[in-house]
Scaffold this active site. Structure first.
Site, mmCIF file in Angstrom:
data_model
loop_
_atom_site.group_PDB
_atom_site.id
_atom_site.type_symbol
_atom_site.label_atom_id
_atom_site.label_comp_id
_atom_site.label_asym_id
_atom_site.label_seq_id
_atom_site.Cartn_x
_atom_site.Cartn_y
_atom_site.Cartn_z
ATOM 1 N N SER A 1 0.854 -1.181 0.000
ATOM 2 C CA SER A 1 0.000 0.000 0.000
ATOM 3 C C SER A 1 0.889 1.229 0.000
ATOM 4 O O SER A 1 1.893 1.278 0.725
ATOM 5 C CB SER A 1 -0.919 0.001 1.223
ATOM 6 O OG SER A 1 -1.807 1.096 1.186
ATOM 7 N N ASN B 1 -2.931 0.288 -3.879
ATOM 8 C CA ASN B 1 -2.914 -0.854 -2.976
ATOM 9 C C ASN B 1 -3.170 -2.125 -3.778
ATOM 10 O O ASN B 1 -4.033 -2.144 -4.659
ATOM 11 C CB ASN B 1 -3.983 -0.685 -1.886
ATOM 12 C CG ASN B 1 -4.146 -1.926 -1.030
ATOM 13 O OD1 ASN B 1 -5.073 -2.711 -1.225
ATOM 14 N ND2 ASN B 1 -3.244 -2.106 -0.089
ATOM 15 N N VAL B 2 -2.407 -3.159 -3.475
ATOM 16 C CA VAL B 2 -2.661 -4.494 -4.036
ATOM 17 C C VAL B 2 -2.485 -5.496 -2.902
ATOM 18 O O VAL B 2 -1.531 -5.404 -2.132
ATOM 19 C CB VAL B 2 -1.714 -4.821 -5.218
ATOM 20 C CG1 VAL B 2 -2.195 -4.161 -6.495
ATOM 21 C CG2 VAL B 2 -0.265 -4.395 -4.927
ATOM 22 N N GLY C 1 -5.311 -4.980 15.166
ATOM 23 C CA GLY C 1 -4.111 -4.802 15.980
ATOM 24 C C GLY C 1 -2.871 -4.572 15.154
ATOM 25 O O GLY C 1 -1.764 -4.930 15.564
ATOM 26 N N GLY C 2 -3.041 -3.963 13.984
ATOM 27 C CA GLY C 2 -1.913 -3.711 13.095
ATOM 28 C C GLY C 2 -0.959 -2.662 13.639
ATOM 29 O O GLY C 2 -1.176 -2.055 14.691
ATOM 30 N N ARG C 3 0.101 -2.431 12.887
ATOM 31 C CA ARG C 3 1.165 -1.515 13.305
ATOM 32 C C ARG C 3 0.744 -0.084 12.988
ATOM 33 O O ARG C 3 0.697 0.333 11.832
ATOM 34 C CB ARG C 3 2.460 -1.874 12.580
ATOM 35 C CG ARG C 3 3.674 -1.103 13.066
ATOM 36 C CD ARG C 3 4.929 -1.707 12.450
ATOM 37 N NE ARG C 3 6.127 -1.094 12.984
ATOM 38 C CZ ARG C 3 6.798 -0.112 12.378
ATOM 39 N NH1 ARG C 3 6.360 0.376 11.232
ATOM 40 N NH2 ARG C 3 7.908 0.375 12.926
ATOM 41 N N HIS D 1 2.532 12.145 -1.161
ATOM 42 C CA HIS D 1 2.123 13.539 -0.984
ATOM 43 C C HIS D 1 3.238 14.460 -1.477
ATOM 44 O O HIS D 1 4.204 14.707 -0.754
ATOM 45 C CB HIS D 1 1.837 13.837 0.485
ATOM 46 C CG HIS D 1 0.686 13.086 1.073
ATOM 47 N ND1 HIS D 1 -0.629 13.351 0.734
ATOM 48 C CD2 HIS D 1 0.644 12.090 1.995
ATOM 49 C CE1 HIS D 1 -1.428 12.546 1.423
ATOM 50 N NE2 HIS D 1 -0.680 11.773 2.187
ATOM 51 N N HIS E 1 -20.416 12.332 4.342
ATOM 52 C CA HIS E 1 -20.767 13.471 5.190
ATOM 53 C C HIS E 1 -20.500 14.803 4.498
ATOM 54 O O HIS E 1 -21.024 15.836 4.915
ATOM 55 C CB HIS E 1 -20.012 13.405 6.517
ATOM 56 C CG HIS E 1 -18.530 13.488 6.388
ATOM 57 N ND1 HIS E 1 -17.782 12.501 5.801
ATOM 58 C CD2 HIS E 1 -17.653 14.446 6.772
ATOM 59 C CE1 HIS E 1 -16.503 12.840 5.831
ATOM 60 N NE2 HIS E 1 -16.400 14.022 6.411
ATOM 61 N N HIS F 1 -2.766 7.230 -4.372
ATOM 62 C CA HIS F 1 -2.841 6.056 -3.497
ATOM 63 C C HIS F 1 -2.912 4.815 -4.377
ATOM 64 O O HIS F 1 -3.568 4.817 -5.423
ATOM 65 C CB HIS F 1 -4.094 6.149 -2.616
ATOM 66 C CG HIS F 1 -4.541 4.827 -2.054
ATOM 67 N ND1 HIS F 1 -5.636 4.139 -2.558
ATOM 68 C CD2 HIS F 1 -4.047 4.069 -1.045
ATOM 69 C CE1 HIS F 1 -5.791 3.018 -1.877
ATOM 70 N NE2 HIS F 1 -4.849 2.941 -0.958
#
Length: 307
Positions: free
Chosen positions: A99, A115-116, A265-267, A103, A182, A113
């Site tokens: 991922s 992601n694979v 609980g990822g980093r 910027h 929103h 962005h």
């Protein structure tokens, strides 16, 4: 998600190579090498496994650029992954992916962005279930028609060998997914997004994923090469920081990858490397009519067929 035959090691090797290729290419473009932060979950933690975070901050071109590879396993699928498939709730899982979020300093160069990923759900006595997901999307601050067309054309061409219906479907999915409900506005000009993809079987699904990942540099590099030297001032930087606020809102409220990481609980440092380094919010701000800022809203942050 019925074909249980898969080769996780082949996916893992390709993902690691993709991360290295992109980091090396972008580091050369910036003139600043990416730092590497290797991490491993400690015994007894909620997740097992580890990864590599490649990070560049305060570069010549990139204000912040993060490219993460992770390969983690857990005992129970988090809600963000299993809500659409309740029959898999509570299964063990392995999730691996790359991922990235980039910027740039220059407001005329868009944030991007990509992601694979591969996710495998396991249960004792049953066949494992796998699926792929991913995509890429572009978030400009100052809109250029030819950039949006190039980005979408590259996405379409990457998917074309795997079915003429994929690009329209994944483009529509991206428009619907990267939408701030929103605010009633899209995050950017979209691209492609897909999840739960495995119907053609492992080999074809993985080939499609590789095509998407390998198309990323073709989609993004020509844009920033063209825009990197456009002059800008504080007003443009202020608008960039204001629009980056939408990026933060989406990632923390809606993004499934962020929620998956935090719920499992990822980093945290790696999950939140997507956050822009400078951002602001203004109360009920509106662009002046007829300005390039107003044109972003009227011409780019609207549903469009770019190719």
């Amino acid at each position: 998600m019925t074909d249980s035959s898969y080769d996780a090691q082949a996916v893992r090797s390709w993902l690691q190579g993709l991360q290295t290729q992109i980091a090396d290419t972008l580091g050369a473009f910036d003139g600043t090498p990416f730092a590497t932060d290797a991490w491993q979950r400690a015994p007894g933690e909620k997740l097992r496994g580890g990864g590599y975070t490649r990070i560049l901050e305060g570069g010549n071109f990139f204000e912040r650029a993060g490219i993460g590879f992770s390969d983690v396993a857990g005992d129970a699928l988090p809600a963000s992954a299993s809500a659409a498939r309740p029959q898999l709730a509570g299964r063990g899982f392995e999730a691996m992916g790359v991922s990235l979020v980039l910027h740039p300093h220059n407001p005329h160069c868009p944030t991007v962005h990509m992601n694979v990923r591969l996710l495998i759900a396991t249960k004792a006595g049953e066949e494992p279930v796998f699926w792929f997901g991913g995509g890429m999307d572009l978030t400009p601050f100052y809109g250029y028609e030819e950039d949006a067309q190039h980005f979408h054309r590259t996405c379409r061409d990457a998917l074309q060998p795997y079915g003429a219906d994929l690009y329209p479907s994944f483009k529509r999915w991206c428009d619907e997914y990267f939408f701030l409900r929103h605010r009633n506005e899209p995050r950017g000009i979209g691209g492609i997004f897909f999840d739960d993809f495995s119907a053609p079987g492992f080999d074809q699904s993985f080939a499609m994923l590789r095509s998407v990942g390998d198309a990323f540099l073709k989609a993004y590099l020509p844009i920033i090469e063209k825009r990197r030297n456009i002059p800008y001032g504080q007003a443009e930087r202020d608008f960039q920081a204001y629009r980056r606020g939408r990026y933060v809102e989406f990632n923390l409220v809606f993004d499934r990858g962020t929620l998956f990481g935090l719920q499992s609980g990822g980093r945290t440092e790696s999950i939140l490397m997507s956050m822009p380094p400078v951002v602001n919010w203004r109360y009920n701000w509106q662009p002046e009519p007829g300005t390039p800022e107003a044109r972003l809203y009227s011409d780019f942050l609207v549903p469009r067929e770019w190719v």
